[in-house]
Design a protein around this motif. Structure first.
Motif, PDB file in Angstrom:
ATOM      1  N   GLY A 163     -21.390 -40.713 -16.525  1.00 28.67           N
ATOM      2  CA  GLY A 163     -20.951 -42.016 -16.022  1.00 28.67           C
ATOM      3  C   GLY A 163     -21.592 -42.321 -14.680  1.00 28.67           C
ATOM      4  N   ALA A 164     -21.350 -43.537 -14.209  1.00 26.17           N
ATOM      5  CA  ALA A 164     -21.919 -43.949 -12.914  1.00 26.17           C
ATOM      6  C   ALA A 164     -21.194 -43.205 -11.798  1.00 26.17           C
ATOM      7  CB  ALA A 164     -21.781 -45.445 -12.755  1.00 26.17           C
ATOM      8  N   ARG A 165     -21.931 -42.954 -10.718  1.00 21.57           N
ATOM      9  CA  ARG A 165     -21.309 -42.272  -9.574  1.00 21.57           C
ATOM     10  C   ARG A 165     -20.787 -43.271  -8.555  1.00 21.57           C
ATOM     11  NH1 ARG A 165     -26.245 -38.871  -7.912  1.00 21.57           N
ATOM     12  NH2 ARG A 165     -27.253 -40.387  -9.269  1.00 21.57           N
ATOM     13  N   TRP A 166     -20.968 -44.523  -8.831  1.00 20.54           N
ATOM     14  CA  TRP A 166     -20.600 -45.567  -7.867  1.00 20.54           C
ATOM     15  C   TRP A 166     -19.791 -46.638  -8.596  1.00 20.54           C
ATOM     16  CZ3 TRP A 166     -21.523 -44.679  -2.865  1.00 20.54           C
ATOM     17  CH2 TRP A 166     -21.333 -45.731  -1.957  1.00 20.54           C
ATOM     18  N   ASN A 167     -19.100 -47.463  -7.837  1.00 17.44           N
ATOM     19  CA  ASN A 167     -18.396 -48.599  -8.449  1.00 17.44           C
ATOM     20  C   ASN A 167     -19.271 -49.843  -8.378  1.00 17.44           C
ATOM     21  OD1 ASN A 167     -16.034 -47.275  -9.127  1.00 17.44           O
ATOM     22  ND2 ASN A 167     -15.289 -47.423  -7.004  1.00 17.44           N
ATOM     23  N   TYR A 168     -19.178 -50.670  -9.389  1.00 17.32           N
ATOM     24  CA  TYR A 168     -19.992 -51.893  -9.458  1.00 17.32           C
ATOM     25  C   TYR A 168     -19.069 -53.077  -9.696  1.00 17.32           C
ATOM     26  CZ  TYR A 168     -23.851 -48.655  -9.715  1.00 17.32           C
ATOM     27  OH  TYR A 168     -24.739 -47.662  -9.403  1.00 17.32           O
ATOM     28  N   ARG A 169     -19.553 -54.240  -9.300  1.00 16.57           N
ATOM     29  CA  ARG A 169     -18.783 -55.460  -9.564  1.00 16.57           C
ATOM     30  C   ARG A 169     -19.760 -56.593  -9.858  1.00 16.57           C
ATOM     31  NH1 ARG A 169     -16.967 -57.120  -3.422  1.00 16.57           N
ATOM     32  NH2 ARG A 169     -19.039 -57.836  -2.814  1.00 16.57           N
ATOM     33  N   THR A 170     -19.241 -57.657 -10.448  1.00 14.29           N
ATOM     34  CA  THR A 170     -20.103 -58.801 -10.758  1.00 14.29           C
ATOM     35  C   THR A 170     -20.054 -59.791  -9.602  1.00 14.29           C
ATOM     36  OG1 THR A 170     -19.668 -58.480 -13.092  1.00 14.29           O
ATOM     37  CG2 THR A 170     -20.598 -60.591 -12.476  1.00 14.29           C
ATOM     38  N   GLU A 171     -21.230 -60.119  -9.103  1.00 20.07           N
ATOM     39  CA  GLU A 171     -21.302 -61.025  -7.950  1.00 20.07           C
ATOM     40  C   GLU A 171     -22.393 -62.051  -8.239  1.00 20.07           C
ATOM     41  OE1 GLU A 171     -20.898 -58.956  -3.987  1.00 20.07           O
ATOM     42  OE2 GLU A 171     -22.804 -60.001  -3.695  1.00 20.07           O
ATOM     43  N   ASP A 172     -22.063 -63.321  -8.153  1.00 22.92           N
ATOM     44  CA  ASP A 172     -23.019 -64.391  -8.464  1.00 22.92           C
ATOM     45  C   ASP A 172     -23.697 -64.139  -9.807  1.00 22.92           C
ATOM     46  OD1 ASP A 172     -22.446 -65.684  -6.110  1.00 22.92           O
ATOM     47  OD2 ASP A 172     -24.045 -64.653  -4.996  1.00 22.92           O
ATOM     48  N   GLY A 173     -22.933 -63.680 -10.780  1.00 20.82           N
ATOM     49  CA  GLY A 173     -23.477 -63.487 -12.133  1.00 20.82           C
ATOM     50  C   GLY A 173     -24.296 -62.219 -12.296  1.00 20.82           C
ATOM     51  N   ARG A 174     -24.357 -61.370 -11.286  1.00 17.81           N
ATOM     52  CA  ARG A 174     -25.127 -60.122 -11.432  1.00 17.81           C
ATOM     53  C   ARG A 174     -24.225 -58.932 -11.132  1.00 17.81           C
ATOM     54  NH1 ARG A 174     -29.696 -60.400 -13.227  1.00 17.81           N
ATOM     55  NH2 ARG A 174     -29.725 -58.151 -13.314  1.00 17.81           N
ATOM     56  N   CYS A 175     -24.537 -57.829 -11.795  1.00 20.40           N
ATOM     57  CA  CYS A 175     -23.791 -56.605 -11.555  1.00 20.40           C
ATOM     58  C   CYS A 175     -24.402 -55.908 -10.339  1.00 20.40           C
ATOM     59  CB  CYS A 175     -23.912 -55.734 -12.802  1.00 20.40           C
ATOM     60  SG  CYS A 175     -22.614 -54.542 -12.944  1.00 20.40           S
ATOM     61  N   VAL A 176     -23.603 -55.650  -9.335  1.00 25.02           N
ATOM     62  CA  VAL A 176     -24.134 -55.044  -8.097  1.00 25.02           C
ATOM     63  C   VAL A 176     -23.204 -53.931  -7.640  1.00 25.02           C
ATOM     64  CG1 VAL A 176     -25.325 -57.151  -7.311  1.00 25.02           C
ATOM     65  CG2 VAL A 176     -22.924 -56.767  -6.680  1.00 25.02           C
ATOM     66  N   PRO A 177     -23.754 -52.979  -6.855  1.00 26.40           N
ATOM     67  CA  PRO A 177     -22.883 -51.923  -6.334  1.00 26.40           C
ATOM     68  C   PRO A 177     -21.803 -52.527  -5.444  1.00 26.40           C
ATOM     69  CG  PRO A 177     -25.215 -51.409  -5.945  1.00 26.40           C
ATOM     70  CD  PRO A 177     -25.168 -52.821  -6.426  1.00 26.40           C
ATOM     71  N   ALA A 178     -20.576 -52.070  -5.624  1.00 33.97           N
ATOM     72  CA  ALA A 178     -19.482 -52.546  -4.759  1.00 33.97           C
ATOM     73  C   ALA A 178     -19.622 -51.873  -3.402  1.00 33.97           C
ATOM     74  CB  ALA A 178     -18.146 -52.188  -5.395  1.00 33.97           C
ATOM     75  N   PRO A 179     -19.204 -52.568  -2.327  1.00 33.20           N
ATOM     76  CA  PRO A 179     -19.252 -51.914  -1.001  1.00 33.20           C
ATOM     77  C   PRO A 179     -18.341 -50.692  -0.999  1.00 33.20           C
ATOM     78  CG  PRO A 179     -18.524 -54.221  -0.867  1.00 33.20           C
ATOM     79  CD  PRO A 179     -18.600 -53.886  -2.319  1.00 33.20           C
ATOM     80  N   CYS A 180     -18.641 -49.713  -0.099  1.00 31.94           N
ATOM     81  CA  CYS A 180     -17.815 -48.494  -0.052  1.00 31.94           C
ATOM     82  C   CYS A 180     -16.379 -48.875   0.267  1.00 31.94           C
ATOM     83  CB  CYS A 180     -18.256 -47.541   1.030  1.00 31.94           C
ATOM     84  SG  CYS A 180     -19.982 -47.349   1.212  1.00 31.94           S
TER      85      CYS A 180
END
Ligand code: PLP
Length: 462
Positions: free
Chosen positions: A445-462
């Motif tokens: 699995g991913a080691r980081w959390n991601y979120r959708t921002e402006d229609g794109r999946c991006v790493p969530a801030p720490c």
């Protein structure tokens, strides 16, 4: 299988020396990017199908020419003369690269999209167009003013030929017709049976244009041998990212049509009429479709890339790329959760372009993790080939987002795909890192959390 396709396969299986060859030097090969998990890594550019990195050789040629840059076809000065010579010499280089016939025209455009729109604007009155639903939108959409026949996705190369044959059968051959077909799919990388499709088109009195946007960077294109009437490609996919493209082929439709753009350069003589209007005598050469100041840097970059690919030995490059294709496919085959998208099946000859989905993963989430955690640049989406990707994913059109847009939060079912693509500048380490990253992400699995921002999946801030 066409002679064209089998030539590719033969080169792959026999040329072991080529498989060991080094990648061609490209710009950005030492660029490092930060990882969200800490540290930096050399960027693995695996999105060649969108835009390939510039060959170092192209960059060096442009840098050497830059001090001599001047206006083309206009100035009396030395640098204008030199730039005009370079521009026209580039036309001959491209004609040679494409194996054009002696009376073919090479028109410089902005891109493949521009080239196909130019041809669409040059269609004779009443022209019918035949195009498979599997095409990139640049090849599917420009024909709005014509009578367009959209052909269903074939599931084998032979079915593609049979589908075209039956669509053309019995047509009135006095009516002009054009078939538009891709040489290599921008989604699956699979080669299309261009030579056979050209023969079928011609047997029924139709012309054919080859969309070589994904073929030309990966495989020699021989307009004469394939017997296609026109070919279109883009500089930025052929290691020459300076905003130029090519439409090459038969002169009649091009020179019989209205200029694509009206303006200086396309006009030979302009006179004022007594009624207040103007009369224009348009050029009867390629200049007719090249109004405005031409992009001499972009055109020279394409010519430089053509020369570099030829000098490197295209067969060697093909064999090397095929070894990378085999490596990626073998690696992905070890991951049962990965489904590689294919129209023509496992044995189909293909270039270094592969799309896939990963069970249990949203494709945008997966692509974001490849970038943020491994420094690998791929693309996710529908790749401007919506009907094809929907067919391959068996998706409902209503569910899809726009071209390239992720459609859901991380963890939800994927409605789009991930595309990995590579070529002459790709080191083995990049594809190995990619395969290793896919395996690790699926396993751990991913080691980081991601979120959708402006229609794109991006790493969530720490
Ligand atoms: N045709 C194919 C097969 C493509 O892959 C692309 C771009 O991805 C195009 C046409 C359009 O190329 P451009 O965006 O350079 O006009």
């Amino acid at each position: 299988m066409s002679a064209y396709a089998s030539a590719t396969v033969a080169a792959v299986s026999t040329d072991s020396e080529a498989a060991c060859a080094q990648p061609l030097p490209v710009l950005g090969r030492d660029v490092t990017v930060p990882l969200v998990t800490g540290g930096e890594v050399t960027y693995a550019a695996l999105d060649y199908a969108a835009s390939a990195p510039a060959l170092q050789r192209v960059w060096d040629d442009i840098a050497a020419y830059a001090p001599y840059y001047g206006s083309v076809h206009r100035g009396a000065g030395y640098l204008s003369q030199l730039s005009t010579d370079l521009f026209e010499k580039s036309r001959r280089t491209v004609a040679g690269f494409l194996g054009c016939r002696a009376d073919d025209q090479v028109v410089f455009t902005r891109s493949t999209t521009d080239s196909l729109n130019l041809l669409a604007a040059a269609l004779p009155a009443g022209c019918e167009v035949y195009v498979f639903e599997t095409e990139h939108h640049a090849a599917l959409l420009p024909w709005r003013a014509a009578r367009v026949n959209i052909l269903d996705a074939p599931r084998t190369p032979a079915a593609a030929v049979a589908t075209l044959e039956s669509a053309l059968a019995g047509r009135d051959t006095s009516v002009p017709a054009l078939v538009c077909v891709t040489g290599a799919s921008n989604v699956t990388g699979e080669l299309w049976p261009v030579q056979e499709l050209a023969a079928a088109a011609h047997a029924h009195g139709a012309r054919i244009v080859l969309d070589a946007a994904q073929l030309a960077p990966h495989h020699p294109v021989d307009v004469t041998g394939l017997d296609v009437d026109w070919v279109a490609f883009s500089g930025h996919k052929l290691y020459a990212p300076f905003g130029s493209g090519v439409l090459a082929g038969r002169s009649d439709w091009l020179l019989d049509s209205e200029p694509y753009l009206a303006g200086g350069g396309a006009s030979r003589r302009v006179t004022r009429r007594e009624d207040g209007g103007v009369d224009v005598d348009w050029h009867t050469t390629t200049a007719r479709h090249e109004a405005g100041s031409p992009n001499v840097i972009g055109v020279y970059a394409i010519a430089s890339a053509c020369t570099a690919l030829k000098e490197a030995g295209f067969d060697t490059l093909v064999a090397r790329e095929q070894a990378l294709v085999a490596r990626v496919r073998a690696g992905l085959a070890e991951v049962p959760e990965v489904k590689v998208l294919s129209l023509f099946g496992d044995d189909a000859p293909r270039v270094g372009v592969l799309s896939f989905v990963v069970e249990g993963w949203n494709s945008s989430h997966f692509a974001a993790a490849l970038s943020a955690e491994y420094g690998i640049g791929v693309r996710d989406g529908l790749f401007c080939a919506h009907p094809l990707v929907r067919t391959l994913l068996d998706n409902d059109p209503q569910e899809q987002g726009e071209c390239g847009a992720p459609e859901a939060e991380p963890g939800e079912r994927s409605l789009n795909a991930i595309r990995v693509s590579f070529g002459a500048g790709t080191p083995e380490e990049h594809v190995d890192r990619f395969v290793g990253a896919v395996k690790e992400l699926v396993r751990d699995g991913a080691r980081w959390n991601y979120r959708t921002e402006d229609g794109r999946c991006v790493p969530a801030p720490c």
